[in-house]
Design an enzyme around this catalytic site. Structure first.
Site, PDB file in Angstrom:
ATOM      1  N   TYR A  67       0.840  -1.188  -0.033  1.00 53.67           N
ATOM      2  CA  TYR A  67      -0.081  -0.039   0.036  1.00 53.67           C
ATOM      3  C   TYR A  67       0.856   1.154  -0.101  1.00 53.67           C
ATOM      4  O   TYR A  67       0.414   2.229  -0.512  1.00 53.67           O
ATOM      5  CB  TYR A  67      -1.039  -0.116   1.214  1.00 53.67           C
ATOM      6  CG  TYR A  67      -2.248  -0.888   0.920  1.00 53.67           C
ATOM      7  CD1 TYR A  67      -3.379  -0.259   0.008  1.00 53.67           C
ATOM      8  CD2 TYR A  67      -2.307  -2.032   1.086  1.00 53.67           C
ATOM      9  CE1 TYR A  67      -4.289  -1.074  -0.123  1.00 53.67           C
ATOM     10  CE2 TYR A  67      -3.461  -2.949   0.818  1.00 53.67           C
ATOM     11  CZ  TYR A  67      -4.330  -2.318   0.173  1.00 53.67           C
ATOM     12  OH  TYR A  67      -5.731  -3.059  -0.133  1.00 53.67           O
ATOM     13  N   HIS A 119     -14.844   3.505  -0.472  1.00 54.14           N
ATOM     14  CA  HIS A 119     -13.796   2.489  -0.425  1.00 54.14           C
ATOM     15  C   HIS A 119     -12.577   2.882   0.530  1.00 54.14           C
ATOM     16  O   HIS A 119     -11.406   2.388   0.560  1.00 54.14           O
ATOM     17  CB  HIS A 119     -13.312   1.697  -1.147  1.00 54.14           C
ATOM     18  CG  HIS A 119     -14.499   0.708  -1.910  1.00 54.14           C
ATOM     19  ND1 HIS A 119     -14.319   0.277  -3.314  1.00 54.14           N
ATOM     20  CD2 HIS A 119     -15.490   0.365  -1.318  1.00 54.14           C
ATOM     21  CE1 HIS A 119     -15.577  -0.716  -3.482  1.00 54.14           C
ATOM     22  NE2 HIS A 119     -16.302  -0.457  -2.493  1.00 54.14           N
ATOM     23  N   CYS A 130      -6.943   0.365  17.566  1.00 51.02           N
ATOM     24  CA  CYS A 130      -8.193   1.243  18.417  1.00 51.02           C
ATOM     25  C   CYS A 130      -8.590   2.238  17.549  1.00 51.02           C
ATOM     26  O   CYS A 130      -9.371   3.235  17.906  1.00 51.02           O
ATOM     27  CB  CYS A 130      -7.252   1.983  19.360  1.00 51.02           C
ATOM     28  SG  CYS A 130      -6.109   3.376  18.853  1.00 51.02           S
TER      29      CYS A 130
HETATM   30  C1  BJW Z   1     -11.825   2.944 -17.942  1.00 51.56           C
HETATM   31  C2  BJW Z   1     -10.445   3.252 -18.486  1.00 51.56           C
HETATM   32  C3  BJW Z   1     -10.543   4.884 -18.945  1.00 51.56           C
HETATM   33  C4  BJW Z   1     -10.304   1.416 -17.864  1.00 51.56           C
HETATM   34  N1  BJW Z   1     -11.648   5.546 -18.987  1.00 51.56           N
HETATM   35  N2  BJW Z   1     -12.777   3.755 -18.149  1.00 51.56           N
HETATM   36  C5  BJW Z   1     -22.849  -9.593  -3.578  1.00 51.56           C
HETATM   37  C6  BJW Z   1     -22.529 -10.550  -4.590  1.00 51.56           C
HETATM   38  C7  BJW Z   1     -21.518 -10.997  -4.432  1.00 51.56           C
HETATM   39  C8  BJW Z   1     -20.297 -10.673  -3.752  1.00 51.56           C
HETATM   40  C9  BJW Z   1     -20.713  -9.598  -2.580  1.00 51.56           C
HETATM   41  C10 BJW Z   1     -22.012  -9.212  -2.680  1.00 51.56           C
HETATM   42  N3  BJW Z   1     -21.714  -8.314  -1.566  1.00 51.56           N
HETATM   43  C11 BJW Z   1     -20.688  -8.241  -0.970  1.00 51.56           C
HETATM   44  C12 BJW Z   1     -19.892  -9.103  -1.705  1.00 51.56           C
HETATM   45  C13 BJW Z   1     -18.432  -9.490  -1.387  1.00 51.56           C
HETATM   46  C14 BJW Z   1     -17.691  -8.303  -1.999  1.00 51.56           C
HETATM   47  C15 BJW Z   1     -17.530  -8.413  -3.410  1.00 51.56           C
HETATM   48  O1  BJW Z   1     -18.224  -7.432  -3.896  1.00 51.56           O
HETATM   49  N4  BJW Z   1     -16.960  -9.193  -4.096  1.00 51.56           N
HETATM   50  C16 BJW Z   1     -17.096  -9.342  -5.530  1.00 51.56           C
HETATM   51  C17 BJW Z   1     -15.757  -8.932  -6.396  1.00 51.56           C
HETATM   52  C18 BJW Z   1     -17.468 -10.663  -5.911  1.00 51.56           C
HETATM   53  N5  BJW Z   1     -17.640  -7.054  -1.386  1.00 51.56           N
HETATM   54  C19 BJW Z   1     -17.078  -6.955  -0.102  1.00 51.56           C
HETATM   55  O2  BJW Z   1     -16.419  -7.620   0.650  1.00 51.56           O
HETATM   56  C20 BJW Z   1     -17.297  -5.234   0.462  1.00 51.56           C
HETATM   57  N6  BJW Z   1     -17.694  -5.517   1.778  1.00 51.56           N
HETATM   58  C21 BJW Z   1     -18.733  -6.079   2.049  1.00 51.56           C
HETATM   59  O3  BJW Z   1     -19.806  -6.595   1.362  1.00 51.56           O
HETATM   60  O4  BJW Z   1     -18.900  -5.988   3.691  1.00 51.56           O
HETATM   61  C22 BJW Z   1     -20.223  -6.734   4.150  1.00 51.56           C
HETATM   62  C23 BJW Z   1     -20.009  -6.404   5.655  1.00 51.56           C
HETATM   63  C24 BJW Z   1     -21.305  -5.809   6.013  1.00 51.56           C
HETATM   64  C25 BJW Z   1     -21.285  -5.514   7.602  1.00 51.56           C
HETATM   65  C26 BJW Z   1     -19.979  -5.925   8.385  1.00 51.56           C
HETATM   66  C27 BJW Z   1     -18.980  -6.504   7.618  1.00 51.56           C
HETATM   67  C28 BJW Z   1     -19.312  -6.824   6.376  1.00 51.56           C
HETATM   68  C29 BJW Z   1     -16.171  -4.396   0.269  1.00 51.56           C
HETATM   69  C30 BJW Z   1     -15.596  -4.157  -0.821  1.00 51.56           C
HETATM   70  C31 BJW Z   1     -14.229  -3.574  -0.829  1.00 51.56           C
HETATM   71  C32 BJW Z   1     -13.833  -3.442  -1.984  1.00 51.56           C
HETATM   72  N7  BJW Z   1     -12.255  -3.055  -1.833  1.00 51.56           N
HETATM   73  C33 BJW Z   1     -11.483  -2.822  -3.202  1.00 51.56           C
HETATM   74  C34 BJW Z   1     -10.068  -2.549  -2.584  1.00 51.56           C
HETATM   75  C35 BJW Z   1      -9.942  -1.108  -1.874  1.00 51.56           C
HETATM   76  C36 BJW Z   1      -8.397  -1.049  -1.251  1.00 51.56           C
HETATM   77  C37 BJW Z   1      -7.284  -1.064  -2.435  1.00 51.56           C
HETATM   78  O5  BJW Z   1      -7.364  -0.288  -3.283  1.00 51.56           O
HETATM   79  O6  BJW Z   1      -6.490  -1.988  -2.536  1.00 51.56           O
HETATM   80  O7  BJW Z   1     -11.941  -1.495  -3.937  1.00 51.56           O
HETATM   81  S1  BJW Z   1     -11.448  -4.030  -4.331  1.00 51.56           S
HETATM   82  C38 BJW Z   1     -11.342  -3.050  -5.752  1.00 51.56           C
HETATM   83  O8  BJW Z   1     -12.553  -3.272  -6.575  1.00 51.56           O
HETATM   84  C39 BJW Z   1     -11.374  -1.600  -5.271  1.00 51.56           C
HETATM   85  C40 BJW Z   1     -12.103  -0.856  -6.104  1.00 51.56           C
HETATM   86  O9  BJW Z   1     -12.561   0.237  -5.554  1.00 51.56           O
HETATM   87  C41 BJW Z   1     -13.293  -1.869  -6.295  1.00 51.56           C
HETATM   88  C42 BJW Z   1     -13.931  -1.720  -7.760  1.00 51.56           C
HETATM   89  O10 BJW Z   1     -13.165  -1.876  -8.825  1.00 51.56           O
HETATM   90  P1  BJW Z   1     -13.434  -0.750 -10.051  1.00 51.56           P
HETATM   91  O11 BJW Z   1     -13.121   0.665  -9.533  1.00 51.56           O
HETATM   92  O12 BJW Z   1     -14.677  -0.847 -10.540  1.00 51.56           O
HETATM   93  O13 BJW Z   1     -12.045  -1.024 -11.052  1.00 51.56           O
HETATM   94  P2  BJW Z   1     -12.031  -2.313 -12.062  1.00 51.56           P
HETATM   95  O14 BJW Z   1     -10.605  -2.448 -12.254  1.00 51.56           O
HETATM   96  O15 BJW Z   1     -12.933  -3.392 -11.612  1.00 51.56           O
HETATM   97  O16 BJW Z   1     -12.695  -1.834 -13.249  1.00 51.56           O
HETATM   98  C43 BJW Z   1     -12.045  -0.575 -13.795  1.00 51.56           C
HETATM   99  C44 BJW Z   1     -13.259  -0.381 -15.136  1.00 51.56           C
HETATM  100  O17 BJW Z   1     -12.521   0.808 -15.718  1.00 51.56           O
HETATM  101  C45 BJW Z   1     -13.211  -1.245 -16.043  1.00 51.56           C
HETATM  102  O18 BJW Z   1     -14.617  -1.564 -16.279  1.00 51.56           O
HETATM  103  C46 BJW Z   1     -12.642  -0.915 -17.425  1.00 51.56           C
HETATM  104  O19 BJW Z   1     -13.099  -1.110 -18.712  1.00 51.56           O
HETATM  105  C47 BJW Z   1     -12.636   0.813 -17.219  1.00 51.56           C
HETATM  106  N8  BJW Z   1     -11.510   1.500 -17.780  1.00 51.56           N
HETATM  107  N9  BJW Z   1      -9.632   2.292 -18.652  1.00 51.56           N
HETATM  108  C48 BJW Z   1     -12.703   4.978 -18.552  1.00 51.56           C
HETATM  109  N10 BJW Z   1      -9.372   5.151 -19.404  1.00 51.56           N
HETATM  110 ZN    ZN Z   2      -3.935   2.525  18.606  1.00 51.24          ZN
END
Ligand code: BJW
Ligand code: ZN
Length: 256
Positions: A67, A119, A130
């Site tokens: 990170y 996020h 803490c």
């Molecule tokens: C362009 C371009 C250009 C390229 N111009 N466009 C329902 C169904 C299934 C699973 C789940 C569900 N609900 C929850 C889940 C589990 C999970 C999840 O969703 N999993 C799926 C992947 C299957 N979700 C979670 O775990 C979440 N938490 C949760 O549900 O908690 C429940 C809970 C409740 C109460 C108590 C406790 C728990 C948390 C999700 C956290 C996601 N974190 C990340 C990492 C962040 C830290 C880090 O940066 O390392 O967030 S994962 C990663 O994906 C990051 C992003 O924000 C997120 C989304 O990705 P994004 O931004 O869409 O990027 P890409 O790469 O996927 O897409 C890029 C796009 O850009 C593409 O379409 C390209 O075509 C396009 N592109 N160039 C315009 N120039």
């Molecule tokens: Zn602390």
């Protein structure tokens, strides 16, 4: 072009606008996305070993080093015309809100008022024990793949990145505000997200369900194609400035 004009008309006529962004908007600044073929972070790295609370518990030095490498990369890049166009939308539209999944600070650096970070952020580390906020620190520019011990909090706990990992809840207030804005909006513009990570991916669906026009900007097909009223296929840095110029032509000509 017809689609851009149609989208511009919807945008210019909207009272409430939500701009919902993902990693794709920062791609042209040089920030890797997560799931793009060949260049996405999850193509090269194991999300389970880096982006879960368990990963940080098992190997804090690996996770903190990764990170810090990403934070140093973001500090070296700049907002692109896509981020600038989003700030221009905020300047033109009376009630616009930026909701981002991104953990970078490029919207803020482009002039966006107060983007909601669903996020978290690479610039808001906190204690894993803490939860006390910690200073991000100057960063020591670690090269890719270098392990780095996380700093320690006064309580003895390890400092962790202020991002939302898989299996963690999104910040409650941010999610509530985003859902409310999506419920109330006339237009939701979704930019550069694959729309596969939940609950964030619900946001455009909520807008559509409550009668908002959903405009999508993405060079690739996504599951949100089915939700979008208008799909603009192209990159954010090209399409968004075109959209802003078409929506507010006089102001664009006047340079505001
Ligand atoms: C362009 C371009 C250009 C390229 N111009 N466009 C329902 C169904 C299934 C699973 C789940 C569900 N609900 C929850 C889940 C589990 C999970 C999840 O969703 N999993 C799926 C992947 C299957 N979700 C979670 O775990 C979440 N938490 C949760 O549900 O908690 C429940 C809970 C409740 C109460 C108590 C406790 C728990 C948390 C999700 C956290 C996601 N974190 C990340 C990492 C962040 C830290 C880090 O940066 O390392 O967030 S994962 C990663 O994906 C990051 C992003 O924000 C997120 C989304 O990705 P994004 O931004 O869409 O990027 P890409 O790469 O996927 O897409 C890029 C796009 O850009 C593409 O379409 C390209 O075509 C396009 N592109 N160039 C315009 N120039
Ligand atoms: Zn602390």
């Amino acid at each position: 072009m017809v689609d851009v004009r149609e989208a511009a008309k919807a945008l210019a006529g909207a009272r409430r606008v939500v701009v919902f962004t993902g990693a794709g908007i920062s791609a042209e600044s040089g920030v890797p996305t997560f799931r793009d073929a060949l260049t996405g972070l999850w193509e090269r790295y194991d999300a389970q070993a880096l982006a879960t609370p368990q990963a940080f518990e098992d190997d804090p030095d690996l996770v903190w080093g990764w990170y810090e490498w990403r934070r140093s990369l973001i500090r070296r890049v700049h907002p692109n015309p896509g981020h600038e166009a989003v700030a221009a939308i905020e300047a033109h539209a009376p009630h616009a809100l930026v909701v981002t999944q991104n953990v970078d600070d490029l919207h803020e650096r482009a002039g966006s008022r107060a983007p909601i970070h669903l996020h978290g952020s690479l610039f808001t580390p906190r204690c894993a024990a803490c939860s006390r906020p910690a200073e991000p620190g100057p960063g020591d520019e670690p090269e890719e793949g270098r392990r780095l011990a996380p700093p320690r909090c006064g309580c003895g706990g390890a400092i962790r990145p202020g991002v939302v990992w898989f299996g963690e809840a999104l910040p409650e207030e941010a999610l509530e505000e985003a859902v409310q804005a999506a419920t109330d909006c006339d237009v939701l513009l979704t930019v550069g997200t694959s729309g596969v990570v939940y609950p964030a991916a619900e946001i455009p669906k909520v807008a559509s369900m409550f009668g908002g026009t959903v405009i999508q900007v993405n060079p690739q097909p996504t599951p949100l194609d089915a939700v979008a009223t208008i799909n603009l296929h192209g990159s954010a840095a090209v399409v968004l400035p075109e959209l802003v110029s078409a929506a507010w032509p006089e102001r664009a000509a006047a340079g505001s």
